[in-house]
Design an enzyme around this catalytic site. Sequence first.
Site, PDB file in Angstrom:
ATOM      1  N   TYR A 237      -3.698  12.979   2.258  1.00 47.35           N
ATOM      2  CA  TYR A 237      -3.393  12.552   3.624  1.00 47.35           C
ATOM      3  C   TYR A 237      -4.091  13.508   4.582  1.00 47.35           C
ATOM      4  CZ  TYR A 237       0.467   9.601   1.849  1.00 47.35           C
ATOM      5  OH  TYR A 237       1.235   8.663   1.210  1.00 47.35           O
TER       6      TYR A 237
ATOM      7  N   PRO B  39       7.285   0.706   4.550  1.00 48.18           N
ATOM      8  CA  PRO B  39       8.557   0.020   4.793  1.00 48.18           C
ATOM      9  C   PRO B  39       8.582  -0.721   6.125  1.00 48.18           C
ATOM     10  CG  PRO B  39       8.783   2.362   5.230  1.00 48.18           C
ATOM     11  CD  PRO B  39       7.431   2.178   4.611  1.00 48.18           C
TER      12      PRO B  39
END
Length: 282
Positions: free
Chosen positions: A58, A210
Amino acid sequence: MTTFLLGGDLPVHRLGFGAMRLPTGTFRGAVRDPETGVAVLRRAVELGVDHIDTAWFYRWGGVAANDLIRTALSPYPDDLVIATKVGPLLGEEGVPSHQAGPERLRGLVEDNLRSLGLDRLDLVYLRVGGMGDPGGESIADRFAVLAALREEGLIRHLGVSNVDAAQLAEARAIAPVAAVQNNFHVQDRGGEDVLKQCEEDGIAFVPFFPLGGGLRPLDPARMAEVTGRHDATPAQVALAWLLAASPVALAIPGTGSLGHLEENMAAARIRLTPADLALLAA
């Protein structure tokens, strides 16, 4: 329940934080101010976050999520659980484009240990494949490497990401699996057989995206009646739905914005009714 016992010995709030969007909104987006990332992380912990999901890959434009986490939070609170993942490798453009073989995994785990400033990682997922649907390949050789590193004491608990039921069973035949991280949200419920297996065996189910990121975004129009009823945003309802969907489900919404962080954390206060759940299932 507002908490979950991850791996049987790590209590965490079911609403945590994902670090992917700290360096940039997307893997090819504009680089975000690292000072803002540090502020977001510190505020997340102030709001009760004790489970942060990250990865060494990341990173974008010289800003790396693991570096921000270490700067913001080290020395770490005793109750903070940091999960990371290994498997994807960055290509020439600086985005994950292929995956590591077994011989590369120790080095990737060590990269996470160094960048986070830890002697042991709480939870390491083997991330399998790219952005496509899971399945179609063996994960045994790679997972066995992580299992050996767990035996050495470098990893506390193991997880798998982007797997189908057969791959989950393959991993569990090698070593205990504490968590599964698959693509799953209120409007994309593929792979519910994996969620059912997690429920039966007390394994954490921790969806990535999500809030509908990646290739399967949320359609706010389909949620309008429920969001209006609770005076909530689509993101808040999506998180509330996930927490209501299963007692083993953990939410790790990611953001690089303090405002969005506050919004996401407020989702823990929303209690969806059976009528809400029926509408969202339509």
